[in-house]
Design a protein around this motif. Structure first.
Motif, PDB file in Angstrom:
ATOM      1  N   ASP A   1      65.937  78.295 -13.717  1.00 48.40           N
ATOM      2  CA  ASP A   1      64.711  78.101 -12.950  1.00 48.40           C
ATOM      3  C   ASP A   1      64.139  76.693 -13.103  1.00 48.40           C
ATOM      4  OD1 ASP A   1      62.430  79.716 -11.494  1.00 48.40           O
ATOM      5  OD2 ASP A   1      61.434  78.512 -13.018  1.00 48.40           O
ATOM      6  N   GLU A   2      64.155  76.160 -14.329  1.00 51.38           N
ATOM      7  CA  GLU A   2      63.511  74.870 -14.576  1.00 51.38           C
ATOM      8  C   GLU A   2      64.302  73.697 -13.997  1.00 51.38           C
ATOM      9  OE1 GLU A   2      65.998  75.786 -18.281  1.00 51.38           O
ATOM     10  OE2 GLU A   2      64.711  76.877 -16.868  1.00 51.38           O
ATOM     11  N   ARG A   3      65.526  73.946 -13.542  1.00 49.53           N
ATOM     12  CA  ARG A   3      66.341  72.869 -12.980  1.00 49.53           C
ATOM     13  C   ARG A   3      66.201  72.744 -11.469  1.00 49.53           C
ATOM     14  NH1 ARG A   3      72.179  73.363 -16.159  1.00 49.53           N
ATOM     15  NH2 ARG A   3      71.369  73.067 -18.276  1.00 49.53           N
ATOM     16  N   VAL A   4      65.472  73.640 -10.824  1.00 50.65           N
ATOM     17  CA  VAL A   4      65.366  73.651  -9.358  1.00 50.65           C
ATOM     18  C   VAL A   4      63.969  73.187  -8.952  1.00 50.65           C
ATOM     19  CG1 VAL A   4      65.736  74.981  -7.264  1.00 50.65           C
ATOM     20  CG2 VAL A   4      66.914  75.639  -9.361  1.00 50.65           C
ATOM     21  N   HIS A   5      63.915  72.198  -8.056  1.00 48.95           N
ATOM     22  CA  HIS A   5      62.654  71.573  -7.667  1.00 48.95           C
ATOM     23  C   HIS A   5      62.534  71.551  -6.135  1.00 48.95           C
ATOM     24  CE1 HIS A   5      62.830  70.175 -11.821  1.00 48.95           C
ATOM     25  NE2 HIS A   5      64.035  69.704 -11.544  1.00 48.95           N
ATOM     26  N   VAL A   6      61.366  71.876  -5.629  1.00 52.42           N
ATOM     27  CA  VAL A   6      61.131  71.898  -4.184  1.00 52.42           C
ATOM     28  C   VAL A   6      60.622  70.539  -3.718  1.00 52.42           C
ATOM     29  CG1 VAL A   6      59.788  72.915  -2.308  1.00 52.42           C
ATOM     30  CG2 VAL A   6      60.652  74.367  -4.168  1.00 52.42           C
ATOM     31  N   VAL A   7      61.325  69.968  -2.747  1.00 52.12           N
ATOM     32  CA  VAL A   7      60.854  68.781  -2.029  1.00 52.12           C
ATOM     33  C   VAL A   7      60.933  69.128  -0.544  1.00 52.12           C
ATOM     34  CG1 VAL A   7      61.197  66.346  -1.529  1.00 52.12           C
ATOM     35  CG2 VAL A   7      61.677  67.211  -3.832  1.00 52.12           C
ATOM     36  N   HIS A   8      59.801  69.389   0.070  1.00 53.80           N
ATOM     37  CA  HIS A   8      59.792  69.765   1.484  1.00 53.80           C
ATOM     38  C   HIS A   8      60.323  68.631   2.342  1.00 53.80           C
ATOM     39  CE1 HIS A   8      57.745  73.535   0.920  1.00 53.80           C
ATOM     40  NE2 HIS A   8      56.702  72.975   0.368  1.00 53.80           N
ATOM     41  N   ILE A   9      61.099  68.987   3.353  1.00 51.65           N
ATOM     42  CA  ILE A   9      61.519  68.004   4.341  1.00 51.65           C
ATOM     43  C   ILE A   9      60.565  68.077   5.525  1.00 51.65           C
ATOM     44  CG2 ILE A   9      63.908  67.906   3.596  1.00 51.65           C
ATOM     45  CD1 ILE A   9      64.637  69.922   5.718  1.00 51.65           C
ATOM     46  N   GLY A  10      60.912  67.443   6.647  1.00 52.36           N
ATOM     47  CA  GLY A  10      59.932  67.445   7.715  1.00 52.36           C
ATOM     48  C   GLY A  10      60.464  66.986   9.040  1.00 52.36           C
ATOM     49  N   ALA A  11      59.557  66.661   9.911  1.00 52.29           N
ATOM     50  CA  ALA A  11      59.886  66.199  11.252  1.00 52.29           C
ATOM     51  C   ALA A  11      59.616  64.705  11.348  1.00 52.29           C
ATOM     52  CB  ALA A  11      59.043  66.950  12.283  1.00 52.29           C
ATOM     53  N   ASP A  12      60.298  64.058  12.276  1.00 56.49           N
ATOM     54  CA  ASP A  12      60.002  62.669  12.624  1.00 56.49           C
ATOM     55  C   ASP A  12      58.793  62.716  13.551  1.00 56.49           C
ATOM     56  OD1 ASP A  12      59.820  60.153  13.722  1.00 56.49           O
ATOM     57  OD2 ASP A  12      61.979  59.891  13.958  1.00 56.49           O
ATOM     58  N   THR A  13      57.612  62.528  12.982  1.00 54.28           N
ATOM     59  CA  THR A  13      56.378  62.793  13.732  1.00 54.28           C
ATOM     60  C   THR A  13      56.018  61.682  14.706  1.00 54.28           C
ATOM     61  OG1 THR A  13      55.124  61.977  11.824  1.00 54.28           O
ATOM     62  CG2 THR A  13      55.401  64.362  12.037  1.00 54.28           C
ATOM     63  N   ASP A  14      56.722  60.551  14.666  1.00 50.91           N
ATOM     64  CA  ASP A  14      56.575  59.561  15.728  1.00 50.91           C
ATOM     65  C   ASP A  14      57.365  59.981  16.957  1.00 50.91           C
ATOM     66  OD1 ASP A  14      54.862  57.897  14.397  1.00 50.91           O
ATOM     67  OD2 ASP A  14      56.412  56.547  13.661  1.00 50.91           O
ATOM     68  N   LEU A  15      58.583  60.453  16.728  1.00 47.32           N
ATOM     69  CA  LEU A  15      59.438  60.883  17.833  1.00 47.32           C
ATOM     70  C   LEU A  15      58.976  62.234  18.386  1.00 47.32           C
ATOM     71  CD1 LEU A  15      62.011  60.509  19.558  1.00 47.32           C
ATOM     72  CD2 LEU A  15      63.275  61.652  17.707  1.00 47.32           C
ATOM     73  N   PHE A  16      58.824  63.209  17.505  1.00 54.24           N
ATOM     74  CA  PHE A  16      58.380  64.545  17.916  1.00 54.24           C
ATOM     75  C   PHE A  16      56.856  64.555  17.941  1.00 54.24           C
ATOM     76  CE2 PHE A  16      62.674  65.224  16.495  1.00 54.24           C
ATOM     77  CZ  PHE A  16      63.169  66.154  17.385  1.00 54.24           C
ATOM     78  N   ALA A  17      56.335  64.179  19.086  1.00 58.92           N
ATOM     79  CA  ALA A  17      54.888  64.047  19.257  1.00 58.92           C
ATOM     80  C   ALA A  17      54.510  64.508  20.655  1.00 58.92           C
ATOM     81  CB  ALA A  17      54.466  62.590  19.045  1.00 58.92           C
ATOM     82  N   PRO A  18      53.269  64.935  20.862  1.00 54.72           N
ATOM     83  CA  PRO A  18      52.851  65.367  22.201  1.00 54.72           C
ATOM     84  C   PRO A  18      52.898  64.207  23.192  1.00 54.72           C
ATOM     85  CG  PRO A  18      51.293  66.089  20.502  1.00 54.72           C
ATOM     86  CD  PRO A  18      52.215  65.112  19.853  1.00 54.72           C
ATOM     87  N   ASN A  19      53.138  64.530  24.449  1.00 55.72           N
ATOM     88  CA  ASN A  19      53.100  63.548  25.532  1.00 55.72           C
ATOM     89  C   ASN A  19      52.623  64.257  26.793  1.00 55.72           C
ATOM     90  OD1 ASN A  19      53.400  61.612  27.466  1.00 55.72           O
ATOM     91  ND2 ASN A  19      55.547  61.179  27.037  1.00 55.72           N
ATOM     92  N   PRO A  20      51.347  64.107  27.127  1.00 52.85           N
ATOM     93  CA  PRO A  20      50.799  64.808  28.301  1.00 52.85           C
ATOM     94  C   PRO A  20      51.502  64.442  29.604  1.00 52.85           C
ATOM     95  CG  PRO A  20      49.037  63.891  26.926  1.00 52.85           C
ATOM     96  CD  PRO A  20      50.316  63.325  26.414  1.00 52.85           C
ATOM     97  N   ALA A  21      52.231  63.309  29.595  1.00 53.46           N
ATOM     98  CA  ALA A  21      52.916  62.895  30.823  1.00 53.46           C
ATOM     99  C   ALA A  21      54.102  63.794  31.150  1.00 53.46           C
ATOM    100  CB  ALA A  21      53.376  61.447  30.698  1.00 53.46           C
ATOM    101  N   VAL A  22      54.597  64.534  30.175  1.00 49.38           N
ATOM    102  CA  VAL A  22      55.713  65.454  30.412  1.00 49.38           C
ATOM    103  C   VAL A  22      55.144  66.797  30.869  1.00 49.38           C
ATOM    104  CG1 VAL A  22      57.682  66.651  29.401  1.00 49.38           C
ATOM    105  CG2 VAL A  22      57.140  64.309  28.681  1.00 49.38           C
ATOM    106  N   ALA A  23      55.474  67.178  32.077  1.00 54.41           N
ATOM    107  CA  ALA A  23      54.915  68.403  32.654  1.00 54.41           C
ATOM    108  C   ALA A  23      55.571  69.636  32.054  1.00 54.41           C
ATOM    109  CB  ALA A  23      55.107  68.397  34.169  1.00 54.41           C
TER     110      ALA A  23
END
Length: 476
Positions: free
Chosen positions: A237-259
């Motif tokens: 148990d003590e040898r396992v560590h959580v490091v969350h990964i994630g999204a590229d939040t610049d690329l994956f971002a809202p764009n109201p221009a896309v219908a």
């Protein structure tokens, strides 16, 4: 510099003569950049989460000022271009599963050594050789280059070749135990012949269990995966560590221009891998269309010619309502997700679920199951997503219908989902957390190979020109 990097404090002044200097990941003081060997036996970012992990983590490590050499086999990693200190070294296998000739028999002149012979023999007997054979090639390569790296980071190879002295301290990422995939495939297998075939294919998991138990430092991407690694692989148990990964939040971002396209539902799935649960989503779509005739599904993945998903599409008469797309660019993928009224993750199990994080980052409302670590990413039902039990087509259909009928709910969940990703799941944060464990691994070993001197002979060429074959770096 990306918003992620600015958010992580990556815009500090560089120390004279040795590139950007960063705060100690352990807290306090200044520490020099590291030389990192990042191993991946399969690195294609369009063929699963491991390739995505290598691409984005290597980019953010380089942006933090570290020198990262990705060492990979076919399909080779695709790295971000134009980053000083990020390079690719190709360590070729025999590429026995390449398209359009999978399970091919190599020509005599392709064999280079006994590792190649082992790779072919394992394939001929129904096994999957690549984790073992890549680890053996990587061991030889790393030992020939002893002293060039501060740390070796293995991306879930878990092969015998990486045990013992490989020339630098080892840190390993296990996204989730492949034993979970094995059990789900056995549960879905039809007949004893198919079950025997699954057992042969997953025979390498016995090696991965043995190797995992001997690893000094294991990183994983979620609390759910952490518990699975302890329970299934027997890692302390003590040898396992959580490091969350994630999204590229610049690329994956809202764009109201896309219908938005009315009725569009988007998912990312390996079509006939039981773990991904696509067959339940197809069944759910048939139910949804009774109430929402415009509802249709776009699957980012390969169209199956046969199997449970193809049979379900035919059985429910959905040939015109389910489309499959593959080989699209990042920009095309983002616009596809933006165009959807709903994103869906129907998986029975996920070690993290990048598709969930990426959909949420675009502001697209999400329906997701509670399989594995998905709730850790997607959040609470009704707050940042709609959550349903895994393997329940009726519950999926109810969630999808609810969102398709309620624009205000879609807007609220979309905003809350993006805020959650920005707060918790970015690649810059993942890189910082990973570096902290690199430094701990180095401290546990005999220490870094030098105090401050830069690496002799290390190239800072951008990834686009740094793909050097293994034959020119070390004999395989």
């Amino acid at each position: 510099m990306t918003a992620e990097a600015r958010e992580a404090g990556a815009d500090q002044e560089p120390a004279a003569g040795r590139g950007p200097s960063r705060p100690s990941a352990a807290g306090g003081g200044e520490e020099r950049p590291l030389d990192i060997a990042l191993l991946t036996y399969k690195g294609n970012p369009f063929c699963g989460g491991q390739g995505v992990y290598v691409r984005h983590l290597s980019r953010e490590l380089a942006r933090l000022g570290h020198r990262v050499e990705v060492i990979g086999s076919q399909p080779y990693p695709v790295l971000d271009e134009g980053l000083a200190g990020l390079t690719l070294t190709e360590l070729p296998s025999l590429d026995l599963y390449r398209q359009p000739d999978p399970f091919r028999t190599p020509k005599r002149d392709e064999y280079r050594d006994w590792v190649d012979a082992l790779e072919v023999a394992t394939m001929w007997t129904g096994g999957f050789p690549e984790p073992l054979t890549f680890s053996l090639r990587a061991r030889r390569h790393l030992r020939a280059r002893r002293g060039e790296f501060d740390v070796v980071h293995d991306n879930q190879t878990l092969g015998y070749g990486l045990l013992g002295d490989i020339g630098a301290p080892l840190v390993t990422t296990i996204h989730h135990p492949i034993t979970v995939d094995r059990q789900l495939e056995l549960d879905a297998a039809d007949g004893w012949k198919r079950r025997c075939s699954v057992r042969r294919w997953y025979a390498f998991t016995r090696m991965q269990k043995r190797v995992a138990r001997r690893l000094p430092s294991v990183l994983t991407v979620s609390g759910s995966s952490r518990q699975e690694i302890v329970d299934h692989l027997g890692v302390r148990d003590e040898r396992v560590h959580v490091v969350h990964i994630g999204a590229d939040t610049d690329l994956f971002a809202p764009n109201p221009a896309v219908a938005e396209v009315p009725g569009r539902i988007v998912t990312t799935s390996s079509a006939d891998v039981p773990l991904k649960g696509l067959v339940f989503l197809v069944e759910a779509l048939a139910k949804v269309r009774a109430e929402h005739p415009a509802a249709h599904l776009v699957v980012v993945g390969k169209r199956p010619a046969e199997g449970p998903v193809a049979q379900a599409i035919e059985r429910y008469g959905l040939e015109g309502a389910v489309d499959f797309v593959k080989g699209i660019s990042d920009a095309e993928l983002v616009d596809l997700i933006r165009s959807a009224e709903v994103a869906c993750v129907p998986s029975l199990y996920e070690g993290f679920s990048l598709p969930a994080a990426e959909a949420m980052a675009t502001g697209t409302p999400l329906v997701a199951t509670t399989g594995g670590a998905i709730p850790e990413v997607a959040g609470r039902d009704g707050e940042t997503c709609l959550a349903v039990p895994p393997g329940d087509a009726g519950a999926l259909a109810a969630g999808l219908s609810r969102l398709l009928a309620d624009p205000a709910l879609r807007a609220r969940l979309g905003r809350a989902g993006r805020e959650r990703v920005l707060d918790r799941f970015t690649w810059a944060r993942a890189a910082q957390g990973t570096v902290a464990h690199y430094r701990e691994a180095i401290a546990r070993s005999a220490g870094p190979r030098r105090a401050e001197a830069p690496s002799p002979g290390r190239s800072a060429a951008p990834a686009s020109v740094a793909g050097v074959s293994s034959e020119s770096r070390a004999t395989c």
